[in-house]
Scaffold this motif. Structure first.
Motif, PDB file in Angstrom:
ATOM      1  N   CYS A  49       0.813  -1.214   0.000  1.00  0.00           N
ATOM      2  CA  CYS A  49       0.000   0.000   0.000  1.00  0.00           C
ATOM      3  C   CYS A  49       0.849   1.267   0.000  1.00  0.00           C
ATOM      4  CB  CYS A  49      -0.942   0.008   1.211  1.00  0.00           C
ATOM      5  SG  CYS A  49      -2.575  -0.612   0.803  1.00  0.00           S
ATOM      6  N   ASP A  50       2.018   1.205   0.614  1.00  0.00           N
ATOM      7  CA  ASP A  50       2.880   2.386   0.603  1.00  0.00           C
ATOM      8  C   ASP A  50       3.263   2.760  -0.827  1.00  0.00           C
ATOM      9  OD1 ASP A  50       2.764   2.495   3.331  1.00  0.00           O
ATOM     10  OD2 ASP A  50       4.780   1.696   3.680  1.00  0.00           O
ATOM     11  N   ALA A  53       0.157   4.097  -2.622  1.00  0.00           N
ATOM     12  CA  ALA A  53      -0.163   5.446  -2.156  1.00  0.00           C
ATOM     13  C   ALA A  53       0.799   6.472  -2.741  1.00  0.00           C
ATOM     14  CB  ALA A  53      -0.137   5.490  -0.631  1.00  0.00           C
ATOM     15  N   SER A  54       2.082   6.103  -2.821  1.00  0.00           N
ATOM     16  CA  SER A  54       3.072   7.006  -3.390  1.00  0.00           C
ATOM     17  C   SER A  54       2.780   7.281  -4.862  1.00  0.00           C
ATOM     18  CB  SER A  54       4.471   6.399  -3.250  1.00  0.00           C
ATOM     19  OG  SER A  54       5.447   7.221  -3.858  1.00  0.00           O
ATOM     20  N   THR A  58      -1.828   9.457  -2.440  1.00  0.00           N
ATOM     21  CA  THR A  58      -2.888   9.254  -1.447  1.00  0.00           C
ATOM     22  C   THR A  58      -2.277   8.856  -0.112  1.00  0.00           C
ATOM     23  OG1 THR A  58      -3.151   6.951  -2.212  1.00  0.00           O
ATOM     24  CG2 THR A  58      -4.648   8.602  -3.142  1.00  0.00           C
ATOM     25  N   HIS A  59      -3.136   8.749   0.903  1.00  0.00           N
ATOM     26  CA  HIS A  59      -2.730   8.393   2.264  1.00  0.00           C
ATOM     27  C   HIS A  59      -2.718   6.874   2.375  1.00  0.00           C
ATOM     28  CE1 HIS A  59      -3.546   7.952   6.710  1.00  0.00           C
ATOM     29  NE2 HIS A  59      -2.518   8.790   6.719  1.00  0.00           N
ATOM     30  N   SER A  60      -1.558   6.295   2.692  1.00  0.00           N
ATOM     31  CA  SER A  60      -1.375   4.849   2.623  1.00  0.00           C
ATOM     32  C   SER A  60      -2.370   4.077   3.490  1.00  0.00           C
ATOM     33  CB  SER A  60       0.057   4.479   3.022  1.00  0.00           C
ATOM     34  OG  SER A  60       0.233   3.080   2.981  1.00  0.00           O
ATOM     35  N   LEU A  63      -5.909   4.304   2.060  1.00  0.00           N
ATOM     36  CA  LEU A  63      -6.031   3.476   0.864  1.00  0.00           C
ATOM     37  C   LEU A  63      -6.095   2.003   1.244  1.00  0.00           C
ATOM     38  CD1 LEU A  63      -6.071   3.229  -2.226  1.00  0.00           C
ATOM     39  CD2 LEU A  63      -3.561   3.238  -2.177  1.00  0.00           C
ATOM     40  N   TYR A  64      -5.288   1.611   2.223  1.00  0.00           N
ATOM     41  CA  TYR A  64      -5.306   0.229   2.695  1.00  0.00           C
ATOM     42  C   TYR A  64      -6.697  -0.164   3.192  1.00  0.00           C
ATOM     43  CZ  TYR A  64      -4.802  -3.723   5.844  1.00  0.00           C
ATOM     44  OH  TYR A  64      -4.995  -4.914   6.489  1.00  0.00           O
TER      45      TYR A  64
END
Length: 345
Positions: A49-50, A53-54, A58-60, A63-64
């Protein structure tokens, strides 16, 4: 429904009536991941997810949480902590793959498109389009006036591959048609497929000026360039003369009976004496079983002024009022559509 074109999943889901109250939540989550292009980022394998998100700014953790929830519906799968991969149900959210619904998920999730559904009560109480109530114009006028929305709609309607039209060509013998006029044919993908399969046929693509301009800018396929004429206009005012057959794909369901009959009458007046009318639409089923056509019918109520899906009987009456005798109804394989053939009596 949004998942209707996706691959089968071995995940068995069951929902209570209470669960269905939250159906809009699933739709909103699918819009977000489609807009972000998450499925495209996962096409080569699982990602954390990191990283996702990158890539999407977005915010990891947020999003997770969305992907974890979607995984419960079989849309993506968490393979390791905070790592996700595609599933058969998520494949169709990729861009440029057979059966892709990414553009549809984005289109139906845009505020201007879903907001009328917040006003469903208005349509139920008045019988009028909630879309027109909110925006003061009909759906297609809105696309004409709003370039970004119009381009998104164009992407949605033009993504279908030529191979996807094979069932249409199998269902009906177009070979005896000399000149086929596609009324409101948009990008002309279906007309192109028919012309390519019938090398002696000529075609006319007829649509509003902006639609025709878009086709001109894209350029016609070389295979049909010399056999396809582009004509702009409104089918409420008239249609091109002298066709052997007139094709209406998903046009009649956008309008009430009065305007649909008006379109049919224009086709009747314009076609040759032995001409044919070919209509591609869904048939409203009877009974209490689930059907996407029933849901689409309510969608027509909300977004189109007078739009509706129709039963077989209603189509027969529509054809008769437009001056045609309904001669054939042919189901299209692997499709919700049927092809209706009408002739001058």
């Amino acid at each position: 429904m949004v998942l209707s074109n996706s691959k089968p999943s071995n995940i068995q889901l069951s929902f209570t009536t209470a669960d269905l109250i939250y159906a809009y939540v699933l739709s909103r989550m699918m819009y977000v991941v489609a807009k972000l292009g998450i499925a495209d980022l996962l096409k080569d394998g699982s990602q954390h997810c990191d990283a996702l998100a990158s890539a999407t700014n977005t915010h990891s953790d947020s999003l997770y949480r969305v992907l974890r929830a979607l995984a419960g519906f079989g849309i993506f799968a968490e393979t390791q902590p905070r790592c996700f991969e595609l599933t058969p149900q998520a494949d169709c959210l990729q861009s440029n793959v057979p059966g892709s619904i990414r553009n549809e998920a984005i289109l139906r999730g845009e505020e201007y498109y879903y907001k009328p559904w917040e006003n469903l009560m208005y349509s139920v109480q008045t019988g009028e389009s909630a879309f027109e109530h909110l925006y003061g114009v009909d759906l297609y006028q809105y696309y004409e006036q709003n370039a970004v929305a119009g381009e998104l709609f164009h992407k949605y309607t033009s993504h279908t591959s030529q191979e996807a039209y094979a069932p249409y060509l199998e269902a009906y013998d177009f070979s005896s048609i000399g000149k086929l006029v596609d009324i409101g044919g948009g990008t002309g993908n279906l007309l192109t497929a028919i012309l390519e399969a019938n090398p002696t046929m000529t075609g006319v693509l007829f649509d509003l000026p902006k639609s025709i301009d878009r086709v001109k800018n894209l350029g016609e396929p070389v295979s049909v360039h010399n056999r396809c004429q582009l004509i702009e206009g409104s089918f409420f005012e008239g249609v091109p003369q002298g066709g052997d057959a007139y094709l209406l794909r998903e046009i009649l369901h956008l309008w009430d009976d009065e305007r649909a009959i008006n379109i049919l009458k224009h086709c009747h007046q314009a076609m040759k004496e032995q001409g044919r009318l070919l209509v591609l639409e869904c048939i409203m089923p009877s009974g209490n079983e689930y059907s996407g056509v029933k849901v689409e019918d309510v969608h027509m109520l909300v977004v189109c002024s007078g739009g509706r899906e129709r039963t077989e009987t209603e189509f027969k009456e529509l054809f008769k009022s437009g001056g045609f005798k309904l001669t054939k109804i042919i189901p299209i394989k692997n499709s919700r559509f049927s092809l209706f053939e009408g002739v001058k009596p």
